[in-house]
Design a protein around this motif. Structure first.
Motif, PDB file in Angstrom:
ATOM      1  N   VAL A 120       0.845  -1.203   0.000  1.00  0.00           N
ATOM      2  CA  VAL A 120       0.000   0.000   0.000  1.00  0.00           C
ATOM      3  C   VAL A 120       0.875   1.245   0.000  1.00  0.00           C
ATOM      4  O   VAL A 120       0.639   2.201  -0.741  1.00  0.00           O
ATOM      5  N   CYS A 121       1.912   1.220   0.833  1.00  0.00           N
ATOM      6  CA  CYS A 121       2.815   2.364   0.970  1.00  0.00           C
ATOM      7  C   CYS A 121       3.467   2.717  -0.356  1.00  0.00           C
ATOM      8  O   CYS A 121       3.616   3.889  -0.702  1.00  0.00           O
ATOM      9  N   THR A 122       3.870   1.699  -1.114  1.00  0.00           N
ATOM     10  CA  THR A 122       4.549   1.928  -2.391  1.00  0.00           C
ATOM     11  C   THR A 122       3.580   1.958  -3.572  1.00  0.00           C
ATOM     12  O   THR A 122       4.004   2.015  -4.727  1.00  0.00           O
ATOM     13  N   GLU A 123       2.284   1.889  -3.262  1.00  0.00           N
ATOM     14  CA  GLU A 123       1.231   1.941  -4.284  1.00  0.00           C
ATOM     15  C   GLU A 123       1.423   0.873  -5.358  1.00  0.00           C
ATOM     16  O   GLU A 123       1.250   1.124  -6.555  1.00  0.00           O
TER      17      GLU A 123
ATOM     18  N   LYS B 116      -0.131  -1.781  -6.903  1.00  0.00           N
ATOM     19  CA  LYS B 116      -1.406  -2.484  -7.094  1.00  0.00           C
ATOM     20  C   LYS B 116      -1.226  -3.828  -7.792  1.00  0.00           C
ATOM     21  O   LYS B 116      -2.047  -4.733  -7.626  1.00  0.00           O
TER      22      LYS B 116
ATOM     23  N   ILE C 144      -5.607   0.820  -2.305  1.00  0.00           N
ATOM     24  CA  ILE C 144      -4.509   1.769  -2.109  1.00  0.00           C
ATOM     25  C   ILE C 144      -5.050   3.179  -1.898  1.00  0.00           C
ATOM     26  O   ILE C 144      -4.622   3.899  -0.994  1.00  0.00           O
TER      27      ILE C 144
ATOM     28  N   ARG D 113      -4.165   4.206   1.940  1.00  0.00           N
ATOM     29  CA  ARG D 113      -2.825   4.792   2.052  1.00  0.00           C
ATOM     30  C   ARG D 113      -2.767   5.908   3.088  1.00  0.00           C
ATOM     31  O   ARG D 113      -1.906   5.929   3.962  1.00  0.00           O
ATOM     32  N   ASP D 114      -3.691   6.867   3.013  1.00  0.00           N
ATOM     33  CA  ASP D 114      -3.677   7.991   3.949  1.00  0.00           C
ATOM     34  C   ASP D 114      -3.963   7.535   5.368  1.00  0.00           C
ATOM     35  O   ASP D 114      -3.371   8.040   6.330  1.00  0.00           O
TER      36      ASP D 114
ATOM     37  N   ALA E 196      -0.796   5.871   6.592  1.00  0.00           N
ATOM     38  CA  ALA E 196       0.278   6.853   6.740  1.00  0.00           C
ATOM     39  C   ALA E 196       0.081   7.695   7.993  1.00  0.00           C
ATOM     40  O   ALA E 196       1.035   8.133   8.631  1.00  0.00           O
TER      41      ALA E 196
ATOM     42  N   PHE F 164       2.827  -0.376   9.256  1.00  0.00           N
ATOM     43  CA  PHE F 164       3.089   0.645   8.254  1.00  0.00           C
ATOM     44  C   PHE F 164       4.317   1.468   8.608  1.00  0.00           C
ATOM     45  O   PHE F 164       5.165   1.733   7.766  1.00  0.00           O
TER      46      PHE F 164
ATOM     47  N   SER G 199       7.426   1.983   6.286  1.00  0.00           N
ATOM     48  CA  SER G 199       7.655   3.298   5.693  1.00  0.00           C
ATOM     49  C   SER G 199       8.895   3.970   6.260  1.00  0.00           C
ATOM     50  O   SER G 199       9.549   4.750   5.577  1.00  0.00           O
TER      51      SER G 199
ATOM     52  N   GLU H 185      12.019   2.730  -3.892  1.00  0.00           N
ATOM     53  CA  GLU H 185      10.727   2.048  -3.958  1.00  0.00           C
ATOM     54  C   GLU H 185      10.666   1.085  -5.133  1.00  0.00           C
ATOM     55  O   GLU H 185      10.081   0.009  -5.042  1.00  0.00           O
TER      56      GLU H 185
END
Length: 208
Positions: free
Chosen positions: A105-108, A110, A128, A132-133, A136, A145, A149, A197
């Motif tokens: 999710v952090c690195t998007e 999919k 995602i 994600r938010d 984060a 996370f 991260s 990433e």
């Protein structure tokens, strides 16, 4: 209703476990990772402890069990996503540990999330977008996370090939891979012009 159930592991079924607690057999739907964790207790009917979530539907109720609270919180976070029900959430948890899911999710990424059974690219993208938010910001899963991260710097922090590669290796170590696995995965990747990433994504595709 239940926070956890502790008792003898009476049976392991496909995607489920039966726990005998006080003479009552509770059937809990579990992920592959939870099955692996509790499987050693099966031959001796050993005692296990599963954190629970009860899903109530029009056609009945289903009890879900998790080997640790981190997996439970990831499940509860997933089912807040529109279009993601308990079945899809368990499919994702069978494919990824909470830490690996958090990093995806952090690195998007999919494409990696879409590898879970029954999860398509559109659903992965929505997961995602909606999580994600939350993750984060700490949300309900700060440990997974933040550990992931924290090991991933911004492009400005990654100065030079050695620094970039080192940061990627540290992130993979945080996720539980050993140095031998990491070096083997990175061995066939041309990391010279890659951001941190991108290196992590490429390594995870091989490691998973």
């Amino acid at each position: 209703m239940f926070h956890y159930i502790s008792g003898k592991l009476a049976a392991l079924l496909q995607g489920a476990a039966v726990v005998d607690a006080g003479g009552v057999g509770f059937k809990l739907t579990v992920s592959n990772h939870t099955l692996e964790k509790i499987a050693p207790a099966a031959p001796q009917n050993g005692t296990v402890k599963l954190y629970t979530h009860m899903a109530v539907r029009e056609d009945g109720m289903e009890l879900f069990g998790f080997a640790d609270e981190q997996e439970l919180e990831t499940f509860r976070l997933l089912i807040t996503v529109s279009g993601v029900g308990p079945k899809a959430a368990m499919s994702i948890l069978s494919a990824f540990t909470p830490e690996k899911f958090a990093l995806a999710v952090c690195t998007e990424d999919k494409k990696i999330i879409a590898r879970a059974n029954g999860i398509g690219p559109k659903t992965a993208a929505r997961i995602i977008l909606e999580l994600r938010d939350k993750m984060a910001a700490g949300g309900t899963l700060p440990s997974a996370f933040e550990a992931a991260s924290a090991a991933i710097p911004t492009p400005l922090q990654a100065v030079g090939k050695n620094s970039t590669l080192s940061e990627a290796q540290e992130a993979l170590l945080v996720l539980g891979y050993n140095r031998t696995e990491i070096l083997t995965a990175l061995g066939g990747i041309d990391t010279a012009a890659m951001e941190v990433e991108d290196i992590i994504r490429a390594a995870l595709k091989k490691l998973m």
